[in-house]
Design a protein around this motif. Structure first.
Motif, PDB file in Angstrom:
ATOM      1  N   ASP A 177      36.338  20.031  57.208  1.00  0.00           N
ATOM      2  CA  ASP A 177      37.439  20.869  56.698  1.00  0.00           C
ATOM      3  C   ASP A 177      37.123  22.332  57.007  1.00  0.00           C
ATOM      4  O   ASP A 177      36.102  22.847  56.577  1.00  0.00           O
ATOM      5  CB  ASP A 177      37.554  20.568  55.188  1.00  0.00           C
ATOM      6  N   ARG A 206      30.620  30.280  51.599  1.00  0.00           N
ATOM      7  CA  ARG A 206      30.678  30.945  50.283  1.00  0.00           C
ATOM      8  C   ARG A 206      29.403  30.680  49.482  1.00  0.00           C
ATOM      9  O   ARG A 206      28.926  31.534  48.748  1.00  0.00           O
ATOM     10  CB  ARG A 206      31.924  30.492  49.504  1.00  0.00           C
ATOM     11  N   ARG A 230      38.875  34.222  44.721  1.00  0.00           N
ATOM     12  CA  ARG A 230      38.251  34.554  46.001  1.00  0.00           C
ATOM     13  C   ARG A 230      38.705  35.932  46.466  1.00  0.00           C
ATOM     14  O   ARG A 230      39.892  36.243  46.401  1.00  0.00           O
ATOM     15  CB  ARG A 230      38.633  33.495  47.047  1.00  0.00           C
ATOM     16  N   GLY A 234      41.355  21.626  50.937  1.00  0.00           N
ATOM     17  CA  GLY A 234      40.320  21.304  49.952  1.00  0.00           C
ATOM     18  C   GLY A 234      40.821  20.275  48.942  1.00  0.00           C
ATOM     19  O   GLY A 234      40.098  19.347  48.577  1.00  0.00           O
TER      20      GLY A 234
HETATM   21 MG    MG Z   1      39.398  25.162  51.452  1.00  0.00          MG
END
Ligand code: MG
Ligand code: G5P
Length: 219
Positions: free
Chosen positions: A90, A43, A161, A21
């Motif tokens: 990604d 998410r 997370r 990321g």
């Molecule tokens: Mg990521």
């Protein structure tokens, strides 16, 4: 910009929390291409409590992979939205089945693989904070938010997370070793894999730039 770069289809691979990321956000900023992160999109669905979000929540929280059929269908739809743009993917593909499916939809031009030791990864997830609506990530001591617990751009709350709990991280690293590593070989055999080693994203970034710059040379 070269003709190829105008529609470059690139992937970024790497273990959980290897910095995909982080490096992706630098790439999209510098080269003005689309960032498509499967994890960020999932998410987002969980946050918005969509049907898909409800279906995948358990997998993500436990650090397990979402089943291939669901994932391939979802990403096929997402990729159609950026069909006529250069993109950097990604988090997908993560299995050889997904890689095969992607190759049929859209063969990719280059694959960047981030190689970061697992001890570094285990250490860094403890300090990760994310802004869910944008996918912006922070790490205390590396890119600390300006105001503790708040996103730099929107000032909205940051969260940790659920899959960054130590037991979920171990699960994700194990799955990565068993199931995702073969994806690296899949692209190696196609001759389009480029590896970038380092213990920090700042160490890896100049190597990525040296590789990508020639592809994006103004002609
Ligand atoms: Mg990521
Ligand atoms: P994701 O979202 O794809 P992961 O596990 O592959 O999740 P993750 O955790 O998002 O990858 P990353 O993007 O590789 O990590 O790394 P990052 O967020 O940039 O950096 C990690 C942290 O380290 C951040 O806090 C960052 O600020 C910090 N950092 C970066 N560089 C440095 C540095 O040099 N120094 C320091 N100190 N810190 C640094 O997938 C999540 C889940 O979604 C499902 C699965 O359930 C998966 O577990 N999923 C899929 N399931 C099946 N198939 C697919 N294709 C799926 N895609 C997603």
């Amino acid at each position: 910009m070269t003709l190829k770069a105008k529609l470059l289809k690139a992937l970024i691979l790497g273990a959980p929390a290897s910095g995909k990321g982080t490096i992706s956000s630098r790439i999209v900023k510098k080269y003005k291409i689309e960032h498509v992160s499967s994890g960020d999109k999932l998410r987002d669905h969980i946050q918005n409590q969509t049907d898909l979000g409800k279906e995948v929540k358990k997998y993500l929280n436990d650090g397990k992979l979402v089943p291939d059929d669901l994932m391939i269908k979802f990403m096929t739809t997402e990729l159609k939205k950026v069909d006529n743009k250069p993109w950097l993917l990604d988090g997908f593909p993560r299995t050889v089945g997904q890689a095969d499916a992607l190759w049929k939809i859209q063969p990719v031009d280059v694959v960047l693989n981030l190689v970061v030791p697992f001890d570094v990864i285990i250490d860094r997830v403890k300090n990760r904070w994310v802004h869910l609506p944008s996918g912006r990530v922070y790490n205390i001591g590396f890119n600390t938010p300006k105001v503790a617990g708040k996103d730099d751009v929107t000032n909205e709350n940051l969260v940790q997370r659920p899959d960054d709990r130590p037991e979920a991280v171990m699960q994700r690293l194990q799955i990565y070793d068993d199931i995702t590593r073969p994806v690296i070989n899949y692209y190696k055999e196609k001759g389009i894999l480029k590896e970038f080693e380092g213990r920090t994203s700042d160490e890896i970034w100049p190597k990525v730039v040296a590789f990508l710059d020639p592809l994006f040379d103004k002609k």
